[in-house]
Design a protein around this motif. Structure first.
Motif, PDB file in Angstrom:
ATOM      1  N   UNK A 140      54.535  54.399  46.492  1.00 32.83           N
ATOM      2  CA  UNK A 140      53.994  54.799  45.213  1.00 32.83           C
ATOM      3  C   UNK A 140      53.397  53.592  44.510  1.00 32.83           C
ATOM      4  N   UNK A 141      52.512  53.838  43.573  1.00 35.82           N
ATOM      5  CA  UNK A 141      51.913  52.743  42.820  1.00 35.82           C
ATOM      6  C   UNK A 141      52.090  53.007  41.340  1.00 35.82           C
ATOM      7  N   UNK A 142      52.203  51.923  40.575  1.00 33.70           N
ATOM      8  CA  UNK A 142      52.326  52.073  39.128  1.00 33.70           C
ATOM      9  C   UNK A 142      50.932  52.107  38.516  1.00 33.70           C
ATOM     10  N   UNK A 143      50.767  52.915  37.456  1.00 34.42           N
ATOM     11  CA  UNK A 143      49.466  52.991  36.808  1.00 34.42           C
ATOM     12  C   UNK A 143      49.532  52.398  35.409  1.00 34.42           C
ATOM     13  N   UNK A 144      48.387  52.192  34.818  1.00 35.15           N
ATOM     14  CA  UNK A 144      48.316  51.587  33.487  1.00 35.15           C
ATOM     15  C   UNK A 144      47.474  50.329  33.544  1.00 35.15           C
ATOM     16  N   UNK A 145      46.837  49.995  32.414  1.00 34.28           N
ATOM     17  CA  UNK A 145      45.948  48.851  32.416  1.00 34.28           C
ATOM     18  C   UNK A 145      46.717  47.543  32.546  1.00 34.28           C
ATOM     19  N   UNK A 146      47.886  47.487  31.853  1.00 33.83           N
ATOM     20  CA  UNK A 146      48.659  46.248  31.882  1.00 33.83           C
ATOM     21  C   UNK A 146      49.856  46.360  32.810  1.00 33.83           C
ATOM     22  N   UNK A 147      50.365  47.589  32.982  1.00 33.68           N
ATOM     23  CA  UNK A 147      51.607  47.758  33.717  1.00 33.68           C
ATOM     24  C   UNK A 147      51.378  48.176  35.152  1.00 33.68           C
ATOM     25  N   UNK A 148      50.116  48.403  35.535  1.00 31.70           N
ATOM     26  CA  UNK A 148      49.851  48.937  36.865  1.00 31.70           C
ATOM     27  C   UNK A 148      50.013  47.883  37.954  1.00 31.70           C
ATOM     28  N   UNK A 149      50.104  48.370  39.194  1.00 32.71           N
ATOM     29  CA  UNK A 149      50.140  47.475  40.356  1.00 32.71           C
ATOM     30  C   UNK A 149      48.721  47.069  40.716  1.00 32.71           C
ATOM     31  N   UNK A 158      44.691  45.126  51.347  1.00 34.55           N
ATOM     32  CA  UNK A 158      45.016  46.338  52.088  1.00 34.55           C
ATOM     33  C   UNK A 158      43.994  46.488  53.212  1.00 34.55           C
ATOM     34  N   UNK A 159      44.443  46.760  54.422  1.00 31.17           N
ATOM     35  CA  UNK A 159      43.595  46.806  55.618  1.00 31.17           C
ATOM     36  C   UNK A 159      42.806  45.507  55.783  1.00 31.17           C
ATOM     37  N   UNK A 160      43.277  44.459  55.127  1.00 32.99           N
ATOM     38  CA  UNK A 160      42.616  43.178  55.306  1.00 32.99           C
ATOM     39  C   UNK A 160      41.473  42.899  54.364  1.00 32.99           C
ATOM     40  N   UNK A 161      40.861  43.923  53.780  1.00 30.33           N
ATOM     41  CA  UNK A 161      39.687  43.591  52.960  1.00 30.33           C
ATOM     42  C   UNK A 161      39.627  44.315  51.620  1.00 30.33           C
ATOM     43  N   UNK A 162      40.538  45.263  51.355  1.00 30.20           N
ATOM     44  CA  UNK A 162      40.448  45.984  50.085  1.00 30.20           C
ATOM     45  C   UNK A 162      41.334  45.318  49.044  1.00 30.20           C
ATOM     46  N   UNK A 163      40.723  44.913  47.924  1.00 30.83           N
ATOM     47  CA  UNK A 163      41.487  44.326  46.829  1.00 30.83           C
ATOM     48  C   UNK A 163      41.179  45.114  45.566  1.00 30.83           C
ATOM     49  N   UNK A 164      42.235  45.592  44.921  1.00 32.35           N
ATOM     50  CA  UNK A 164      42.019  46.446  43.760  1.00 32.35           C
ATOM     51  C   UNK A 164      42.767  45.902  42.552  1.00 32.35           C
ATOM     52  N   UNK A 165      42.133  45.945  41.400  1.00 26.62           N
ATOM     53  CA  UNK A 165      42.789  45.556  40.161  1.00 26.62           C
ATOM     54  C   UNK A 165      43.688  46.704  39.688  1.00 26.62           C
ATOM     55  N   UNK A 166      44.627  46.441  38.739  1.00 24.46           N
ATOM     56  CA  UNK A 166      45.523  47.521  38.289  1.00 24.46           C
ATOM     57  C   UNK A 166      44.765  48.754  37.820  1.00 24.46           C
ATOM     58  N   UNK A 167      43.663  48.551  37.104  1.00 24.38           N
ATOM     59  CA  UNK A 167      42.937  49.707  36.604  1.00 24.38           C
ATOM     60  C   UNK A 167      42.313  50.493  37.745  1.00 24.38           C
ATOM     61  N   UNK A 168      41.843  49.757  38.753  1.00 19.85           N
ATOM     62  CA  UNK A 168      41.252  50.457  39.900  1.00 19.85           C
ATOM     63  C   UNK A 168      42.311  51.240  40.663  1.00 19.85           C
ATOM     64  N   UNK A 169      43.507  50.638  40.774  1.00 22.76           N
ATOM     65  CA  UNK A 169      44.603  51.371  41.410  1.00 22.76           C
ATOM     66  C   UNK A 169      44.897  52.641  40.618  1.00 22.76           C
ATOM     67  N   UNK A 170      44.937  52.492  39.277  1.00 22.75           N
ATOM     68  CA  UNK A 170      45.176  53.666  38.434  1.00 22.75           C
ATOM     69  C   UNK A 170      44.122  54.720  38.683  1.00 22.75           C
ATOM     70  N   UNK A 171      42.876  54.247  38.813  1.00 19.34           N
ATOM     71  CA  UNK A 171      41.773  55.184  39.031  1.00 19.34           C
ATOM     72  C   UNK A 171      42.029  56.031  40.271  1.00 19.34           C
ATOM     73  N   UNK A 172      42.393  55.375  41.380  1.00 17.64           N
ATOM     74  CA  UNK A 172      42.592  56.139  42.607  1.00 17.64           C
ATOM     75  C   UNK A 172      43.846  56.997  42.525  1.00 17.64           C
ATOM     76  N   UNK A 173      44.913  56.470  41.896  1.00 17.96           N
ATOM     77  CA  UNK A 173      46.160  57.230  41.827  1.00 17.96           C
ATOM     78  C   UNK A 173      45.991  58.468  40.949  1.00 17.96           C
ATOM     79  N   UNK A 174      45.423  58.261  39.746  1.00 18.16           N
ATOM     80  CA  UNK A 174      45.185  59.402  38.859  1.00 18.16           C
ATOM     81  C   UNK A 174      44.211  60.362  39.528  1.00 18.16           C
TER      82      UNK A 174
END
Lengths: 389, 352
Positions: free
Chosen positions: A158-167, A172-188
């Motif tokens: 699971x991943x945490x969401x939120x602008x400041x509190x997100x993961x 990932x897979x060697x080349x994907x790097x996501x900021x917390x907001x981007x993680x939130x985007x995909x999770x939401x």
């Protein structure tokens, strides 16, 4: 994609026009709310003007549970469980409101749902149980960790969401790097997608067909033998369920809610607006409508942080032009500041009126009419004909 | 009164709970039922009812004839408040006497009525007319869009002239003659001059609209058009023009109501006034039954009295700020549950 466009030659223009990722997360959960609104109003023809009640219920449930205000639901309750509970709570509310309201129709139905939601709005606004200053809403203070989307109790899944509190995700897979907001985007986005597919399934089921029959001619549907009351109530409850989930996602990402952006009737008004622009009675339409609305609003936003018209002009148009007087000491910059920035509601409203008058089917509805079918089916067909031809 | 007492009893747990709660409640009830309090509450209630009837009269006229629920009505009231306020601020000087200020108020009402009637007529011809044959939903949508545009325009203009759109325009309140702020005591009942002024204004409006509907040729067309507009046009009446005139009249009354609200410290001219007036206007119109003028007057009285008595209960017994507002919406919900067409509604109107 976004990064690619931003780094391209038209970088300044692209930054100005495209919405930021924070906005896109908002687009996602609000679009889910608008979809749930469209599911009841666009498919059965019953305008649920008090739909904000369900959104607010979901939002407040999550905020209160995270603050430990709800018995049996401590701050440690997994967010996935809260999501479902928010939906169930909103659905229960929908049973209560709907069983009374569906004795009415037309304008009276819109008004009684509005009445219910305003009662709740005033109640929540002045009830000092929710927080010490209920008028300013509730902020999540009971837990500092982000709400996690994924498999409950398993941190790895699971991943945490939120602008400041997100993961944030790195490598990932060697080349994907996501900021917390981007993680939130995909999770939401994943949650919204699941909800969308569920609603889509409902719309295309015999149940959904009956709803359309009710919209087109309720007396006939009843004459054929359908218990229209039960169908309408069922649709209302389903719609309330997803509206509750949308509200829960809203608090999950924003970590605070106020009576004004949760329960107030204009929240339902916004859902109505984006449904009409996107296409009333098409499930995906509200998503495009909301995307469009959010883009315009951000383009004309007051802060101008990141993208938007103001920074673009500041950076790319000479100071002399901006300082030119138009009228009575009013410079161009001031005119833009006065008439454009922060006033997107004016232009969206104008556009909305034009849509009601001339494009009653909205963006998606009109596109479907043009193409003669849903886009997923019509576009490949056209392309095939074009290549074969 | 027993209904109100029960409603309050059910809300009582919100109050600071003491051991002697029923006793306190009985005390408060006795005080509430004492002649002096009751008379006060009734006078204030009628004053509020006058405001409500002013806000709702235009809405009910338009709905009764055309079946259009005008969502922009609140915004038009708000525009009226600002326009009237503009006239008042421009004409009233520090030295102007009471009579002069009342005259200026009269001018403001006329200006607001005229300007908004013109705007309303324009809206009807330009926007509402093309969609009469669509489902009623679309008229709600259209006027909702008009609200967004009008509110935002007002916000831009107000900001442009250096005022805060969300706070009440204090200068207008300052143009109120001093004697309206004083209390007048009549036979043991004290009422503020403003309340009496509002009651007078409300009664005048109700009488005016009533006479228009029953004594003039146009009023006859309006009543006939509400019954069957096709038949009316078959009889040789230009129905489109009747629609335009009634829409203009309705928005004009909304404008006049706005000017009246601009002098009331608990409302005042501000942009949020649009939503603040729209919701009670809906409540009044729906409770009375869409499209019946008589129902609107009765419902305004009910809502006004409920509001003023709930305000008293909130100030004296129940510790819950939103009590009056919440009970007003509860009145709407309960009426629709008990009488789905409102008090005097006809079943054909409003998509039943």
């Amino acid at each position: 994609m976004y990064t690619l466009l931003v780094n391209s030659g038209l970088s300044a223009e692209v930054t100005a026009v495209l919405p930021r990722i924070e906005t896109l997360v908002v687009v996602l959960f609000f679009a889910l709310f608008a979809m749930s609104f469209d599911f009841i109003s666009g498919y059965t023809g019953y305008l649920s003007f008090g739909h904000a009640a369900f959104y607010g219920t979901g939002a407040y449930l999550v905020a209160l549970a995270a603050n430990g205000k709800i018995p049996l639901l401590g701050p440690e309750t997994p967010f996935m469980l809260l999501l479902v509970l928010a939906g169930v709570a909103a659905a229960a509310l929908a049973v209560a409101i709907g069983s009374v309201s569906f004795r009415l129709s037309g304008v009276y139905f819109a008004m009684i749902t509005l009445g219910f939601s305003q009662v709740l709005y005033v109640f929540v606004r002045d009830w000092d149980f929710v927080s010490s200053a209920p008028r300013d809403g509730v902020a999540v203070t009971g837990t500092l960790e982000g709400f996690r989307i994924g498999v409950p109790w398993v941190d790895g899944l699971s991943v945490a969401i939120g602008q400041l509190t997100g993961d944030s995700v790195e490598g990932l897979f060697g080349f994907i790097t996501l900021s917390p907001t981007e993680v939130s985007f995909y999770a939401v986005g994943a949650v919204v997608l699941v909800c969308y597919l569920a609603l889509q399934r409902l719309v295309h089921s015999p149940f959904g067909r009956t709803l359309i029959a009710i919209r087109e001619n309720e007396e006939r549907a009843r004459a054929i033998g359908y218990n229209t009351y039960a169908y309408k109530l069922g649709a209302f409850v389903a719609s309330g369920f997803f509206a509750g989930i949308a509200g829960a996602l809203f608090v999950g990402f924003r970590r605070s809610v106020t009576p004004e952006n949760g329960f107030y009737f204009l929240v339902a008004g916004d859902a109505l607006l984006v449904s009409i622009i996107g296409g009333f009675g098409t499930l995906a339409g509200p998503l495009y409508g909301e995307l469009f609305d959010a883009t315009v609003r951000e383009f004309l936003s007051k802060e101008g942080g990141g993208g938007g018209l103001l920074p673009y002009l500041r950076a790319n148009v000479g100071d002399a032009t901006l300082a030119t007087e138009i009228y009575n000491g009013l410079t161009v910059a001031e005119a833009i500041d006065t008439f454009l920035n922060g006033h997107a509601a004016l232009y969206v409203g104008l556009l909305f009126v034009l849509f009601v008058l001339y494009v009653p089917n909205g963006l998606l509805g009109t596109a479907r009419d043009r193409m003669g079918g849903t886009l997923a089916k019509a576009v490949p067909r056209r392309l095939r004909r074009w290549f074969d031809g | 009164m027993s209904a109100i007492a029960q409603a309050t009893a059910s809300l009582a747990p919100v109050a600071p709970v003491g051991a002697a709660l029923p006793l306190q409640f009985a005390d408060a009830l006795i005080e509430f039922l004492s002649p002096a309090t009751l008379a006060d509450v009734i006078v204030r209630g009628i004053a509020e009812a006058s405001l409500y009837v002013m806000i709702a009269a235009g809405l009910t006229l338009v709905f009764g004839l055309m079946g259009v629920l005008n969502f922009a009505h609140g915004s038009l009231t708000m525009l009226g408040a600002y326009l009237g306020g503009l006239v008042l601020v421009a004409t009233v000087a520090q030295s102007t006497g009471g009579v002069g200020r009342l005259l200026a108020f009269g001018v403001a009402v006329v200006v607001a009525f005229g300007a908004l009637a013109a705007l309303g007529g324009g809206l009807e011809i330009g926007l509402v007319r093309p969609i009469y044959d669509r489902p009623p939903l679309y008229q709600i949508l259209l006027t909702f869009g008009v609200t967004l545009v009008l509110d935002e325009l007002a916000r831009i203009l107000v900001l442009f002239y250096g005022l805060q759109p969300t706070t009440v325009w204090q200068d207008v309140l300052g143009t109120k003659p001093a004697f309206l702020a004083n209390s007048v005591g009549v036979a043991g009942v004290s009422a503020s001059g403003l309340e009496l002024f509002q009651i007078l204004f409300g009664v005048l409006t109700v009488t005016g609209v009533y006479l228009f509907l029953t004594r003039t040729r146009y009023g006859l067309f309006v009543r006939a058009g509400g019954e069957d507009s096709e038949m009316l046009s078959a009889l040789g009446v230009d129905v489109n023009r009747v629609f335009t005139v009634v829409f203009a009249l309705g928005t004009g009354i909304a404008g006049a109501a706005g000017v009246l609200l601009a002098w009331d410290p608990s409302w005042g001219a501000s942009v949020p006034l649009a939503a603040e007036t729209l919701l009670p206007a809906f409540v009044v119109v729906i409770v009375g039954g869409l499209g019946t003028f008589r129902g609107t007057v009765v419902a305004a009285l009910i809502v006004g009295l409920v509001d003023s008595s709930m305000t008293w209960w909130f100030q004296n017994f129940v510790d819950f700020t939103g009590l009056p507002e919440m009970v007003v919406f509860l009145v709407l919900v309960l009426t629709l549950i008990v009488k789905p067409q409102g008090l005097y509604g006809v079943s054909e109107v409003g998509g039943h």
